[in-house]
Design an enzyme around this catalytic site. Sequence first.
Site, short mmCIF file in Angstrom:
data_model
loop_
_atom_site.label_atom_id
_atom_site.label_comp_id
_atom_site.label_asym_id
_atom_site.label_seq_id
_atom_site.Cartn_x
_atom_site.Cartn_y
_atom_site.Cartn_z
N SER A 1 0.70 -1.14 -0.13
CA SER A 1 -0.11 -0.08 -0.20
C SER A 1 0.72 1.18 0.11
CB SER A 1 -0.87 -0.26 1.27
OG SER A 1 -1.96 0.96 1.06
N ASP B 1 -10.38 -5.42 -3.08
CA ASP B 1 -9.86 -4.43 -2.22
C ASP B 1 -10.79 -3.11 -2.09
OD1 ASP B 1 -8.28 -2.64 -1.16
OD2 ASP B 1 -6.38 -3.39 -1.85
N HIS C 1 -7.36 -6.25 0.96
CA HIS C 1 -6.12 -5.35 1.01
C HIS C 1 -5.12 -5.96 1.84
CE1 HIS C 1 -4.13 -1.76 0.30
NE2 HIS C 1 -3.86 -1.33 1.44
#
Length: 278
Positions: A105, A227, A255
Amino acid sequence: MSDNPEIGQNVDVNGIGTNYITAGSGTPLILIHGSGPGVTAYANWRGVIPDFSQHFHCYAPDTLGFGYTDFPDDIDGFSMDRWVAHLIGFMDALGIAKAHFIGNSYGGALTLALATRHPDRVGGIVLMGSAGRAEFQMTQGLQEVWGYEPSIDNMRELMRTFAHDPSLVKEEIVRSRYEASIRPGAHEKYSSLFPGPRQRWLTELSTSDDKLSAMPHPTLIVHGREDVIVPVERSIRFNEVIPNSELHVFGNCGHWTQIEMRERFVELVIPFLKRIAL
């Protein structure tokens, strides 16, 4: 030594005491965590470091502003320049000339910024649910992550946002992340990382398509189809722009690829990185 497994070793990085977890030997592999409340390198990577450390010398730092790394007194807002400088300083302090990287991320965005600014310090790259492109519009899920207000119920709901299958959100994870988010001063520091209006921080995390398209690094892009924090479309675009890249999308996955699809994630990453010489 601390009884807290999140506290590993500490190295001075230009005056910043930097906490990191390390394991294994051989080719250096640096794992960069995401940006959620209560996150640490250990919390993010503890499930896969035992596997990776059989093949690589793993280093998982708490990046500047997160976890048990010192929070600078002189901070006047964070920037990609400062995050990259801290990470390069971390490598220099430990004598790591070059390493493979896995970025989750925010950690993926940081990895891309480092790779385009210091290409000679980076070998192979694995991006996991990565941010890092300017056209990324703030999602409701990410708004909730960066706008978190401490409570056990809020943390539980937030963790369920991360995982597609809510049964994976064990109370131990919720309690651990919540306790980390309410350490003295922790929430005030976390709130200062991405204050509103928050779209500007996605711009700060971004690397231009011109720079991405010039990257020579072999890049494995991994994403969960469900996600809601960083939509899978972001990784599809990375795959279109980064020339030496391949994309793997997991169905029924949010995620938390390294948790939700742990075994398959490890099976993809290890042979991909092992074939890349530093």
